[in-house]
Write a protein that holds these residues in place. Structure first.
Motif, PDB file in Angstrom:
ATOM      1  N   THR A  18       0.826  -1.204   0.000  1.00 50.14           N
ATOM      2  CA  THR A  18       0.000   0.000   0.000  1.00 50.14           C
ATOM      3  C   THR A  18       0.864   1.259   0.000  1.00 50.14           C
ATOM      4  O   THR A  18       0.544   2.237  -0.666  1.00 50.14           O
ATOM      5  N   VAL A  22       0.700   4.258  -2.828  1.00 49.59           N
ATOM      6  CA  VAL A  22       0.531   5.681  -2.502  1.00 49.59           C
ATOM      7  C   VAL A  22       1.566   6.504  -3.256  1.00 49.59           C
ATOM      8  O   VAL A  22       1.243   7.513  -3.900  1.00 49.59           O
ATOM      9  N   ALA A  58      -6.482  11.520  -5.819  1.00 45.50           N
ATOM     10  CA  ALA A  58      -7.510  11.077  -4.872  1.00 45.50           C
ATOM     11  C   ALA A  58      -7.279   9.630  -4.440  1.00 45.50           C
ATOM     12  O   ALA A  58      -7.424   9.294  -3.255  1.00 45.50           O
ATOM     13  N   LEU A  59      -6.897   8.772  -5.381  1.00 48.31           N
ATOM     14  CA  LEU A  59      -6.592   7.380  -5.021  1.00 48.31           C
ATOM     15  C   LEU A  59      -5.382   7.301  -4.098  1.00 48.31           C
ATOM     16  O   LEU A  59      -5.361   6.499  -3.157  1.00 48.31           O
ATOM     17  N   TRP A  61      -4.416   9.609  -1.938  1.00 43.92           N
ATOM     18  CA  TRP A  61      -4.843  10.044  -0.615  1.00 43.92           C
ATOM     19  C   TRP A  61      -5.692   8.995   0.072  1.00 43.92           C
ATOM     20  O   TRP A  61      -5.560   8.759   1.280  1.00 43.92           O
ATOM     21  N   TRP A  62      -6.583   8.362  -0.678  1.00 42.38           N
ATOM     22  CA  TRP A  62      -7.421   7.318  -0.105  1.00 42.38           C
ATOM     23  C   TRP A  62      -6.559   6.162   0.417  1.00 42.38           C
ATOM     24  O   TRP A  62      -6.795   5.651   1.515  1.00 42.38           O
ATOM     25  N   LEU A  63      -5.553   5.766  -0.347  1.00 46.05           N
ATOM     26  CA  LEU A  63      -4.663   4.687   0.093  1.00 46.05           C
ATOM     27  C   LEU A  63      -3.822   5.118   1.296  1.00 46.05           C
ATOM     28  O   LEU A  63      -3.548   4.307   2.184  1.00 46.05           O
ATOM     29  N   ILE A  65      -4.765   7.214   3.632  1.00 43.27           N
ATOM     30  CA  ILE A  65      -5.667   7.159   4.784  1.00 43.27           C
ATOM     31  C   ILE A  65      -5.877   5.709   5.211  1.00 43.27           C
ATOM     32  O   ILE A  65      -5.893   5.389   6.406  1.00 43.27           O
ATOM     33  N   ARG A  66      -6.014   4.832   4.242  1.00 44.58           N
ATOM     34  CA  ARG A  66      -6.179   3.411   4.555  1.00 44.58           C
ATOM     35  C   ARG A  66      -4.939   2.852   5.254  1.00 44.58           C
ATOM     36  O   ARG A  66      -5.053   2.122   6.243  1.00 44.58           O
ATOM     37  N   ARG A  69      -4.928   4.143   8.837  1.00 46.66           N
ATOM     38  CA  ARG A  69      -5.895   3.470   9.719  1.00 46.66           C
ATOM     39  C   ARG A  69      -5.489   2.033  10.021  1.00 46.66           C
ATOM     40  O   ARG A  69      -5.723   1.558  11.127  1.00 46.66           O
TER      41      ARG A  69
END
Length: 75
Positions: A18, A22, A58-59, A61-63, A65-66, A69
């Protein structure tokens, strides 16, 4: 341990796929914007590449954040 160093350790994980996704998505969006800025393609191509760069960002940033978390300390 400071908050900044613990935050950095949660994001900097080169052993995870991941993390590399990113970097790839954010690097690709930067390269697309750079190429569009230098070459000034036609309006249709410029619009398509700009949307593609935004989707890549956007992808990324989403990754990120994932990744953040998933590496949260257990509570």
């Amino acid at each position: 341990m400071s908050i900044l160093s613990s935050a950095w350790q949660r994001l900097w994980q080169p052993s995870r796929g991941t993390f590399w996704l990113v970097l790839a998505f954010n690097g690709l969006s930067s390269a697309l914007v750079w190429w569009v800025h230098l070459n000034q393609p036609t309006l249709g191509l410029r619009l398509f590449l700009s949307v593609l760069a935004l989707v890549n960002a956007a992808l990324g940033w989403w990754l990120a954040i994932r990744l953040w978390r998933e590496s949260a300390p257990p509570s």
